[in-house]
Write an enzyme that holds these catalytic residues in place. Structure first.
Site, PDB file in Angstrom:
ATOM      1  N   LYS A   1       0.813  -1.223   0.000  1.00 18.96           N
ATOM      2  CA  LYS A   1       0.000   0.000   0.000  1.00 18.96           C
ATOM      3  C   LYS A   1       0.849   1.276   0.000  1.00 18.96           C
ATOM      4  O   LYS A   1       2.035   1.258   0.319  1.00 18.96           O
ATOM      5  CB  LYS A   1      -0.964  -0.011   1.192  1.00 18.96           C
ATOM      6  CG  LYS A   1      -2.140  -0.968   0.957  1.00 18.96           C
ATOM      7  CD  LYS A   1      -3.167  -0.905   2.067  1.00 18.96           C
ATOM      8  CE  LYS A   1      -4.353  -1.838   1.754  1.00 18.96           C
ATOM      9  NZ  LYS A   1      -5.314  -1.906   2.854  1.00 18.96           N
TER      10      LYS A   1
ATOM     11  N   ARG B   1      -2.843  -9.987   5.897  1.00 15.30           N
ATOM     12  CA  ARG B   1      -3.339 -10.143   4.525  1.00 15.30           C
ATOM     13  C   ARG B   1      -2.277  -9.609   3.553  1.00 15.30           C
ATOM     14  O   ARG B   1      -1.949  -8.427   3.588  1.00 15.30           O
ATOM     15  CB  ARG B   1      -4.655  -9.372   4.382  1.00 15.30           C
ATOM     16  CG  ARG B   1      -5.329  -9.483   3.030  1.00 15.30           C
ATOM     17  CD  ARG B   1      -6.633  -8.666   3.022  1.00 15.30           C
ATOM     18  NE  ARG B   1      -7.330  -8.773   1.751  1.00 15.30           N
ATOM     19  CZ  ARG B   1      -7.073  -8.003   0.692  1.00 15.30           C
ATOM     20  NH1 ARG B   1      -6.139  -7.072   0.743  1.00 15.30           N
ATOM     21  NH2 ARG B   1      -7.763  -8.174  -0.426  1.00 15.30           N
TER      22      ARG B   1
END
Length: 266
Positions: free
Chosen positions: A206, A240
């Site tokens: 991210k 995750r």
């Protein structure tokens, strides 16, 4: 939790696993790499992503869930649409991972008759616009905790057993870089007082990692692994990630260190 995106536009691997065969091959690779569960997503939720029509999301996801029923790991589906929830639960999904925290009309009804796991994520705003305006919080950790407390109460009121629930602070979903690192540093403090829900952390590749490393989405492996270890250290139960093998290796070293500290040998 290994990420399996069956989308043409996810920010880091969109379009790569769209065909059924490619998606299944990818799923088996994630398992071979050491994933304990697989999270299948048929709609990109990156900032600015357009919504996907219901039937298209179902066409992408349901056949993959059915094809993976035979594998002996939990299959999670990343969706906020009640109709998709119902269909994938019928197809054999074990968990619903909802960026909207089961706030869409009909979502609680769609899951309460099942015994699937549920992940409630915090998001400020909605995916198309959540990062357009600078997100504002008085105290991001307290506000995420309050949101979790409210959602947990709503799930309990709907008759959903608390053992089914896990919580995700939603890194990158309506947060600045500073907000994201505050939520990582104080991850355990996002839990409502007196609760012990499993925490899910999803930071893989991210922009919060790009912000501190200066690297693009395709060059964030080391940063993603570091973030995973930081999250595990701070109490995350589910991590995750896109890069399962590397993350598993890092977490094995972290775990061995933790075990050595507990064994009391000096």
């Amino acid at each position: 939790m290994g990420i399996l995106n069956v989308t043409p536009d996810s920010f880091s691997d969109g379009g790569r696993f769209l065909s059924r065969d490619a998606a299944l091959a990818r799923a088996h690779q994630l398992l071979a790499d050491g994933a304990d569960m697989i999270d299948i997503g048929g709609e990109s939720t990156r900032p600015g992503a357009p919504p996907v029509p219901l039937d298209e999301e179902l066409e992408r996801v349901a056949p993959i869930v059915e094809a993976l029923r035979a594998v002996q790991v939990p299959i999670s589906v990343d969706t906020y649409k009640p109709a998709v929830m119902r269909a994938v639960l019928d197809a054999g999904a074990d968990m619903i991972n909802d960026i909207w925290g089961l706030r869409q009309e009909g979502a609680l009804d769609a899951v309460k008759g099942s015994d699937c796991g549920l992940c409630v994520m915090h998001m400020l705003g909605e995916p198309r616009t959540m990062q357009l305006h600078e997100p504002v919080y008085e105290n991001v950790v307290a506000e995420v905790r309050d949101f979790f407390a409210e959602r947990v109460a709503a799930l309990a009121q709907a008759g959903i057993p608390m053992a089914r629930v896990s919580l995700d602070p939603g890194y990158g979903f309506g947060k600045t870089v500073e907000h994201n690192y505050a939520l990582l540093a104080h991850l355990a403090a996002t839990l409502p007082a007196g609760t012990h829900f499993p925490l899910l952390a999803g930071m893989s590749r991210k922009s919060m990692l790009g912000a501190v490393t200066g690297r693009g989405a395709g060059e964030r492996l080391a940063a993603s692994v570091a973030a995973a270890v930081c999250a595990a250290e701070r109490g995350a139960a589910i991590i995750r990630v896109h890069d399962v093998a590397e993350t598993v290796d890092a977490l094995k070293v972290w775990q061995a260190t933790k075990d050595a500290a507990l064994s009391g040998h000096h």
